[in-house]
Motif scaffolding. Structure first.
Motif, PDB file in Angstrom:
ATOM      1  N   PRO A 178      21.730  49.959   0.089  1.00 56.39           N
ATOM      2  CA  PRO A 178      22.683  48.882   0.411  1.00 56.39           C
ATOM      3  C   PRO A 178      22.135  47.472   0.188  1.00 56.39           C
ATOM      4  O   PRO A 178      22.861  46.597  -0.296  1.00 56.39           O
ATOM      5  N   LEU A 179      20.865  47.224   0.523  1.00 58.89           N
ATOM      6  CA  LEU A 179      20.302  45.896   0.297  1.00 58.89           C
ATOM      7  C   LEU A 179      20.211  45.570  -1.189  1.00 58.89           C
ATOM      8  O   LEU A 179      20.496  44.435  -1.612  1.00 58.89           O
ATOM      9  N   ARG A 184      21.324  42.477  -5.701  1.00 65.31           N
ATOM     10  CA  ARG A 184      21.240  42.586  -7.157  1.00 65.31           C
ATOM     11  C   ARG A 184      22.602  42.635  -7.843  1.00 65.31           C
ATOM     12  O   ARG A 184      22.706  42.305  -9.025  1.00 65.31           O
ATOM     13  N   VAL A 185      23.628  43.032  -7.110  1.00 65.36           N
ATOM     14  CA  VAL A 185      24.952  43.192  -7.732  1.00 65.36           C
ATOM     15  C   VAL A 185      25.952  42.172  -7.192  1.00 65.36           C
ATOM     16  O   VAL A 185      26.578  41.424  -7.955  1.00 65.36           O
ATOM     17  N   ILE A 186      26.103  42.116  -5.874  1.00 66.76           N
ATOM     18  CA  ILE A 186      27.148  41.278  -5.269  1.00 66.76           C
ATOM     19  C   ILE A 186      26.728  39.819  -5.183  1.00 66.76           C
ATOM     20  O   ILE A 186      27.488  38.915  -5.547  1.00 66.76           O
ATOM     21  N   PHE A 187      25.523  39.563  -4.716  1.00 67.07           N
ATOM     22  CA  PHE A 187      25.093  38.190  -4.478  1.00 67.07           C
ATOM     23  C   PHE A 187      25.135  37.321  -5.739  1.00 67.07           C
ATOM     24  O   PHE A 187      25.582  36.168  -5.681  1.00 67.07           O
ATOM     25  N   PRO A 188      24.694  37.814  -6.905  1.00 66.30           N
ATOM     26  CA  PRO A 188      24.813  36.973  -8.111  1.00 66.30           C
ATOM     27  C   PRO A 188      26.250  36.659  -8.497  1.00 66.30           C
ATOM     28  O   PRO A 188      26.511  35.623  -9.119  1.00 66.30           O
ATOM     29  N   VAL A 189      27.189  37.541  -8.138  1.00 69.41           N
ATOM     30  CA  VAL A 189      28.590  37.309  -8.484  1.00 69.41           C
ATOM     31  C   VAL A 189      29.193  36.187  -7.648  1.00 69.41           C
ATOM     32  O   VAL A 189      30.191  35.573  -8.032  1.00 69.41           O
ATOM     33  N   LEU A 190      28.585  35.874  -6.511  1.00 59.17           N
ATOM     34  CA  LEU A 190      29.132  34.886  -5.580  1.00 59.17           C
ATOM     35  C   LEU A 190      28.756  33.452  -5.942  1.00 59.17           C
ATOM     36  O   LEU A 190      28.885  32.562  -5.107  1.00 59.17           O
TER      37      LEU A 190
END
Length: 275
Positions: A178-179, A184-190
């Motif tokens: 989950p981290l 690596r996936v969600i945070f860069p999209v934000l």
């Protein structure tokens, strides 16, 4: 006919809005450029002796570097508080959006309560005194985070709702925990909404006057906004120095608005697609 009427009404609204914001700025600029005698009149008039640079230099030399210390305190407060809001807000919003349940529902109620319930100054001071954080920068940083975090969470959650769940599932299938999925996936999209949060909260924390006044009293720990109040009380008749200092304090938020106003609008609009 309707289009013409709409253009006229919009133009009038823009003119009045511009006057509402431009006139106070011009008033500050004119008084900051006047000499001591003319500034005491507090009149919207062209300076007889233009001495803006002299007033700025005199204001800083009169405070024995207190303005510099206050500016450093404001920068530390803003950077640390906003960084914590970004990371904590994004993580809480991700869990709230992706894993609905009783626990996340309770978290949602707390977030909404943080936006609705007004802050209680005296109980907060009592809590800070008990934990030894009253009159300290870490204590004020925690206060700023607590006050700004609900808005950040809601903004991040609205944006995460527009991110396909297939990204999470694909990363999980590839063996990410989950981290790793979040960072690596969600945070860069934000990125777009993150810029909006950083700009809005930075301006709010930097311009905050009430919280530093209550929770961080003292001249050595004062932020830039509280120092203006102390400056005015010490130089009650030298309005030219006071307004020269105010003009300098306005520069960082003004520069941020000029360069990032489109990103603010884009980030707010991106989070309104879903959710």
């Amino acid at each position: 006919m309707r289009n013409t009427r709409g253009v006229v009404i919009g133009g009038v609204g823009i003119v009045f809005t511009g006057i509402f914001f431009v006139v106070p700025f011009l008033f500050i600029l004119l008084l900051a450029s006047q000499d001591r005698v003319q500034s005491n009149e507090l009149r919207f008039a062209w300076p007889r002796n233009f001495q803006l640079l002299q007033n700025i230099a005199q204001a800083f030399s009169s405070r024995d570097y207190l303005m510099v210390i206050a500016f450093i305190n404001s920068v530390i407060l803003t950077v640390v508080s906003v960084a914590a809001m970004v990371f904590l807000g994004a993580m809480v919003a991700y869990v709230w959006q992706r894993r609905p349940g009783r626990t996340t529902g309770a978290v949602g109620l707390l977030v909404l309560a943080g936006l609705i319930v007004p802050p209680a100054i005296v109980p907060t001071i009592w809590v800070l005194q008990k934990v030894g954080l009253f009159k300290t920068m870490p204590g004020l940083i925690l206060i700023e985070i607590a006050y700004g975090l609900p808005f950040c969470i809601l903004l991040f959650r609205a944006f995460i709702a527009s991110v396909p769940r297939e990204l999470d599932e694909a990363a999980t299938v590839d063996g990410a925990n989950p981290l790793q999925v979040f960072f690596r996936v969600i945070f860069p999209v934000l990125r777009s909404v993150m810029i909006t949060v950083i700009i809005l909260q930075s301006v709010f924390v930097y311009n905050d006057f009430q919280n530093p006044l209550y929770f961080l009293p003292g001249t050595q720990n004062a932020t830039i906004q509280v120092t203006l109040l102390n400056f005015q009380s010490q130089f009650t008749t030298q309005y030219n120095l006071l307004f020269a200092t105010i003009l300098l304090v306005m520069i960082p938020p003004f520069v941020m608005f000029i360069f990032f106003n489109r990103k603010i609008v884009a980030g707010m609009a991106a989070g309104s697609v879903k959710g």
